[in-house]
Write an enzyme that holds these catalytic residues in place. Structure first.
Site, short mmCIF file in Angstrom:
data_model
loop_
_atom_site.label_atom_id
_atom_site.label_comp_id
_atom_site.label_asym_id
_atom_site.label_seq_id
_atom_site.Cartn_x
_atom_site.Cartn_y
_atom_site.Cartn_z
N ASP A 239 0.84 -1.20 0.00
CA ASP A 239 0.00 0.00 0.00
C ASP A 239 0.87 1.25 0.00
O ASP A 239 2.05 1.21 0.39
CB ASP A 239 -0.91 0.00 1.24
CG ASP A 239 -2.09 0.97 1.11
OD1 ASP A 239 -2.21 1.64 0.06
OD2 ASP A 239 -2.88 1.06 2.06
N GLY A 240 0.29 2.34 -0.40
CA GLY A 240 0.96 3.63 -0.39
C GLY A 240 0.86 4.29 0.97
O GLY A 240 0.42 3.69 1.95
N GLU B 27 -7.58 -0.14 5.65
CA GLU B 27 -6.13 -0.32 5.47
C GLU B 27 -5.49 -0.80 6.77
O GLU B 27 -4.61 -1.67 6.76
CB GLU B 27 -5.51 1.01 5.02
CG GLU B 27 -5.93 1.40 3.61
CD GLU B 27 -5.50 2.79 3.18
OE1 GLU B 27 -5.48 3.04 1.98
OE2 GLU B 27 -5.21 3.63 4.05
O1 LIG Z 1 -3.79 5.98 2.58
C1 LIG Z 1 -4.15 6.01 1.43
C2 LIG Z 1 -5.58 5.95 1.03
O2 LIG Z 1 -6.43 6.02 2.13
C3 LIG Z 1 -3.13 6.12 0.36
O3 LIG Z 1 -2.22 5.08 0.50
C4 LIG Z 1 -2.42 7.44 0.47
O4 LIG Z 1 -3.39 8.48 0.46
C5 LIG Z 1 -1.43 7.64 -0.66
O5 LIG Z 1 -2.11 7.83 -1.87
P1 LIG Z 1 -1.36 8.04 -3.25
O6 LIG Z 1 -0.67 6.75 -3.57
O7 LIG Z 1 -2.48 8.37 -4.22
O8 LIG Z 1 -0.39 9.18 -3.09
#
Ligand SMILES: O=C(CO)[C@H](O)[C@H](O)COP(=O)(O)O
Length: 224
Positions: free
Chosen positions: A85-86, A107
């Site tokens: 995940d990001g 998440e």
């Molecule tokens: O926590 C998150 C979603 O709830 C995402 O991982 C975070 O916002 C990063 O998003 P991006 O990859 O679009 O920069």
């Protein structure tokens, strides 16, 4: 390189990292957001090499299904081999702020079930101290004002994220002007407010590995 190119590079590094380890009956946890979307699209290339996925949002579930990748309910699986995940911010301890996409609760649940959590992010997310990015807090709707008042007492400035309902039917307060030197303590303090579902600090369950996309290539960090 553009930010999207850095996100794509870190997603590719995650595929290269997990592909040799994936078990035929393995479950991959899949995050939410633009970086996770690059990862989902690349995961399709190796979809025959693991059993399926658990998604951290309806949006990611739909994207996975559009590639023909199986998506399971979390209650239908015994565990998750690896979660990718990001993040909105990451520090050297691999503590994170997440929830910019409003998916923080799912998440956090997926992360809690995962043997390994691989965070993928571009270098703009790397910070010495968490808190420049407003901390998302998922709140039961009727408790919004109560929670906001309690957060002010903790030193933050909560702003209601207008027009956003989470996949769980709740609302988001984004907490500005925090300088988070004690992430675990703040994570606990906010979660102890009645009406809070959870907050976007991942300090009790930080990432195990961070793949950070930089102009000089993807850098690998483990918690220091
Ligand atoms: O926590 C998150 C979603 O709830 C995402 O991982 C975070 O916002 C990063 O998003 P991006 O990859 O679009 O920069």
């Amino acid at each position: 390189m553009t930010q999207d190119e850095l996100k794509r590079a870190t997603a590719r590094a995650a595929i290269d990292y997990i592909a040799p380890k994936l078990e035929a009956d393995g479950i991959v946890g899949v995050g939410t957001g633009s970086t996770a979307n690059f990862f989902i699209d690349m995961l399709a290339e190796i979809k025959g090499r693991f059993d399926g996925t658990v998604a951290s949002s309806e949006a990611s579930a739909e994207r996975l299904k559009s590639h023909g990748i199986p998506v399971y309910d979390l209650n239908a699986v015994d565990g998750i081999q690896v979660y990718v995940d990001g993040a909105d911010e990451a520090n050297a301890a691999l503590e994170l702020i997440k929830g910019g996409g409003a998916a923080l609760t799912r998440e956090k649940i997926v992360a809690a079930c995962s043997d390994e959590f691989v965070c993928i992010a571009d270098e703009s997310k790397w910070v010495p101290v968490l808190g420049t990015f407003p901390l998302p807090v998922e709140v039961i709707p009727m408790a919004r004002s109560l929670v906001a008042r309690e957060i002010v007492k903790l030193g933050g400035d909560p702003i209601y994220r207008q027009g956003v309902t989470t996949d769980n039917g709740n609302v988001i307060l984004d907490v500005h002007n925090l300088h988070i030197t004690q992430p675990r303590a703040l994570e606990e303090a906010i979660n102890n407010i009645t009406g809070v579902v959870t907050n976007g600090l991942f300090a009790h369950r930080p990432a195990d590995l961070l793949l950070l996309g930089t102009a000089a290539g993807v850098k690998t960090f483990t918690a220091s």
